[in-house]
Design an enzyme around this catalytic site. Sequence first.
Site, short mmCIF file in Angstrom:
data_model
loop_
_atom_site.label_atom_id
_atom_site.label_comp_id
_atom_site.label_asym_id
_atom_site.label_seq_id
_atom_site.Cartn_x
_atom_site.Cartn_y
_atom_site.Cartn_z
N SER A 134 0.95 -1.29 0.02
CA SER A 134 0.19 0.03 0.13
C SER A 134 0.85 1.25 -0.02
O SER A 134 1.48 1.53 -1.01
CB SER A 134 -0.84 -0.01 1.25
OG SER A 134 -2.01 0.85 0.99
N HIS B 169 -7.37 -6.24 0.70
CA HIS B 169 -6.02 -5.34 0.56
C HIS B 169 -5.06 -5.85 1.45
O HIS B 169 -3.74 -5.54 1.13
CB HIS B 169 -6.58 -3.84 0.97
CG HIS B 169 -5.62 -2.75 1.01
ND1 HIS B 169 -4.87 -2.61 -0.26
CD2 HIS B 169 -4.99 -1.96 1.64
CE1 HIS B 169 -3.95 -1.67 -0.17
NE2 HIS B 169 -3.96 -1.14 1.15
#
Length: 254
Positions: free
Chosen positions: A84, A234
């Site tokens: 990320s 995620h």
Amino acid sequence: MKLHFRTLGAGEPLIIMHGVFGSSDNWQTLGKVFSKEYKVYLVDLRNHGNSPHSEDFDYDFMVGDVVELMSDEGLSKSHILGHSMGGKVAMHLATKHSEMVDKLIVVDIAPKYYPPHHHQIFEGFHAVDFKNLQNRKDADKQMSAVISNIGVRQFILKNLDRKKDGSFEWKLNIAAIENAIEKVGARIEGDVSFDGATLFIAGGTSDYIDNEDHDLIRSYFSKADIVPVEGAGHWIHAEKPEELGQIVIKFLAS
């Protein structure tokens, strides 16, 4: 800035960088796996974990911190893995200092712009009243008023730290991160590229990397392989650690 980090194992260096609101602790389990073959550096990025705080918070500063760490450790080159926000740091490092990056691994993030979408998490941080906090359970109860997902609350609460006097504080520099959250979503800009071995790992149920992003990824990273992890969102390293570990080990060994 001198970042806080810990090392595991021996061998070729592998630097691992966490996402926003995270810390090196998030990658400790997989770090131990990778340390069987590599010297793993688990890094706290600025304003996170045990690293220093600063109002200066963008990718130029974060990349500079990693370059300084590598210089201090005598690393002319390293494998780089980032998730990320950490993946964005990894991309910026590879495109600006390609000579310092051996193999590049980016976990569930693309080089595109992401609009701010962390409003609820910031509300969760602000919901905790330290004046009336006796323990972590109290903090979780206060936060549950704005965040119903217990997994998200547990992730946030990893940043709660008890001081020597028994009171609590956030390890994170919440104000600096919130003020710069637009910069966290910034895209890779300019005529830059990295032509080394690159792996993008996408969560199968995550919307961070779409099929439409593949051409953009390869416009900056010409040798990029893009591999999905089915059933993962995620936070692939938390949801599918074994699958992610196997993919990374295979790529680094190739």
